[in-house]
Design a protein around this motif. Structure first.
Motif, PDB file in Angstrom:
ATOM      1  N   LEU A   1       1.005  -1.326   0.042  1.00 22.64           N
ATOM      2  CA  LEU A   1      -0.293   0.151   0.276  1.00 22.64           C
ATOM      3  C   LEU A   1       1.086   1.115   0.515  1.00 22.64           C
TER       4      LEU A   1
ATOM      5  N   LYS B   1      -7.865   8.107  -2.059  1.00 21.06           N
ATOM      6  CA  LYS B   1      -9.112   7.296  -0.763  1.00 21.06           C
ATOM      7  C   LYS B   1      -8.210   5.396  -0.212  1.00 21.06           C
ATOM      8  N   GLY B   2      -8.396   4.782  -1.186  1.00 19.00           N
ATOM      9  CA  GLY B   2      -8.247   3.896  -1.322  1.00 19.00           C
ATOM     10  C   GLY B   2      -6.571   2.829  -0.507  1.00 19.00           C
ATOM     11  N   HIS B   3      -5.932   3.806  -0.403  1.00 16.55           N
ATOM     12  CA  HIS B   3      -4.995   3.695   0.537  1.00 16.55           C
ATOM     13  C   HIS B   3      -4.349   4.549   1.800  1.00 16.55           C
TER      14      HIS B   3
ATOM     15  N   ALA C   1      -6.673   2.282   5.502  1.00 20.32           N
ATOM     16  CA  ALA C   1      -6.628   1.189   4.708  1.00 20.32           C
ATOM     17  C   ALA C   1      -5.985   0.360   4.931  1.00 20.32           C
ATOM     18  N   HIS C   2      -4.468   0.949   5.744  1.00 20.51           N
ATOM     19  CA  HIS C   2      -3.258   0.442   7.002  1.00 20.51           C
ATOM     20  C   HIS C   2      -3.265  -0.080   7.565  1.00 20.51           C
TER      21      HIS C   2
ATOM     22  N   ARG D   1      -6.698  -1.443   8.791  1.00 19.90           N
ATOM     23  CA  ARG D   1      -7.801  -2.658   8.353  1.00 19.90           C
ATOM     24  C   ARG D   1      -6.677  -3.961   7.855  1.00 19.90           C
ATOM     25  N   THR D   2      -5.471  -3.215   7.088  1.00 23.67           N
ATOM     26  CA  THR D   2      -4.418  -4.425   7.029  1.00 23.67           C
ATOM     27  C   THR D   2      -3.569  -5.287   7.552  1.00 23.67           C
TER      28      THR D   2
END
Length: 376
Positions: A185, A351-353, A357-358, A360-361
């Motif tokens: 990411l 918005k995707g990363h 998002a980090h 959640r990953t």
């Protein structure tokens, strides 16, 4: 209560991009999972004075495997009274933990975990892998050791992630994991992640150069003339220099109707305010490594049109919301690039990363079935 202990080189208020990332992602993890608490162990090789803060341990300047695990156990007990249940998140950047960039002690710590941590899940975020260089440069001679240590840490971890696709593929090979098993990411913004931004055309005609001096070479020498011309061409009348100061030739910009203001270092809130009220963000960063650039992340998160002084090596990569300087003059006469559309594309791309998002990953990697650990 779920406990996550994060290993970092330094913690705030010491300036450390890796530490800032860990703190940001830690806050997002706590928001996403009620009851989760994060603790931090600073293990950098350079000693730094840290004020005593809850859920932190400062081992900088004198860390080793035994001290690290002792601090992890203390923090786990402090948070939850249960010393054998935390998840460990290691933020790896070799030069943060060793002057040579090859912290063998950290690899050994993960390979030889204490008995009480035998089932502990270790997620390692690789911010860096190893350095390269010319034979007359120190990095060239340290590169082999750095590769070895990074490989050992990868094999001794239950799950991995990184910020660059090429790095993910290298990690999969050296740790004997399947292709696609290591997520990558691009780094998130450390200076704010606004949920919405003003329309590009409504913002003041302002450009920003943010970061260190190596990110501002385009403001110096002959390139300054190109930069000033680009700003004039796109109706920009003000250039704000934020961060490390460089000797900008103001006369070159003034001759093209661009006022230059140098603010030096600003706090995160001030930087975010400036970016939200600007149109263009300048940087000078190799295209192959742009996903590692916090400056790019900051610009994209705030919806700026991003112009990169670096040259593309292998053609255009449409996954990145960035235009190189060399693209602009070639198209201005007949089909100028729509910078407003470029800014919107950058905002949507981010918005995707973002930091959520980090987080959640990391949580997903820690919860999933453990990957095999290949200790040396």
């Amino acid at each position: 209560m779920r406990v996550v202990i994060q290993i970092v080189p330094q913690v705030s208020p010491v300036v450390c991009g890796v530490g800032d990332y860990a703190a940001l992602v830690g806050r997002r993890m706590e928001e996403q999972e009620p009851g989760l608490r994060c603790g931090y162990v600073a293990c950098g090789y350079e000693h730094a004075e840290h004020a005593q803060r809850p859920l932190q341990r400062n081992l900088t300047g004198a860390c080793d495997a035994a001290r690290m695990w002792s601090a992890v156990q203390e923090l786990a007990s402090e948070i939850n009274g249960d010393s054998d249940g935390p998840t460990l998140v290691v933020h790896y950047s070799g030069y943060g933990y060793s002057q040579s960039g090859a912290p063998g002690w950290l690899a050994e710590a993960l390979e030889r975990r204490p008995v009480q941590f035998a089932t502990l899940q270790v997620v390692t975020m690789f911010h860096e892998l190893f350095a390269t260089g010319r034979p007359w440069q120190r990095a060239f001679w340290n590169s082999g050791r750095q590769r070895d240590v990074a490989s050992r840490i990868a094999r001794a971890s239950n799950a991995l992630m990184t910020n660059r696709e090429q790095s993910a593929r290298w990690l999969e090979v050296v740790s004997q994991r399947s292709t696609g098993s290591v997520p990558s990411l691009p780094v998130p913004s450390n200076v704010g992640e606004p949920e919405s931004v003003a329309a590009w055309e409504t913002r003041p005609p302002r450009a920003v150069a943010f970061g260190g001096r190596h990110n501002k070479r385009f403001l110096l020498g002959e390139t300054a003339t190109t930069s000033a011309a680009l700003l004039k061409e796109h109706g920009i009348s003000e250039l704000i220099d934020v961060g490390e100061r460089v000797a900008i030739p103001r006369d070159i910009f003034k001759a093209r109707g661009v006022r230059v203001e140098q603010l030096g270092y600003c706090d995160h809130h001030r930087v975010s305010e400036l970016l939200l009220s600007s149109r263009i963000g300048f940087l000078d960063y190799p295209f192959d490594f742009l996903s590692k650039s916090g400056v790019l992340a900051a610009y994209a998160a705030h919806g700026l049109a991003i112009l990169n002084a670096a040259r593309r090596k292998d053609g255009r990569d449409d996954r990145l919301p960035v235009h190189s300087f060399e693209e602009l003059p070639n198209r201005t006469s007949s089909a100028p690039i729509d910078l407003a559309a470029a800014a919107e594309r950058a905002f949507q791309w981010y918005k995707g990363h973002g930091s959520a998002a980090h987080a959640r990953t990391i949580l997903q990697l820690a919860t999933a079935s453990a990957s095999p650990v290949h200790a040396c």
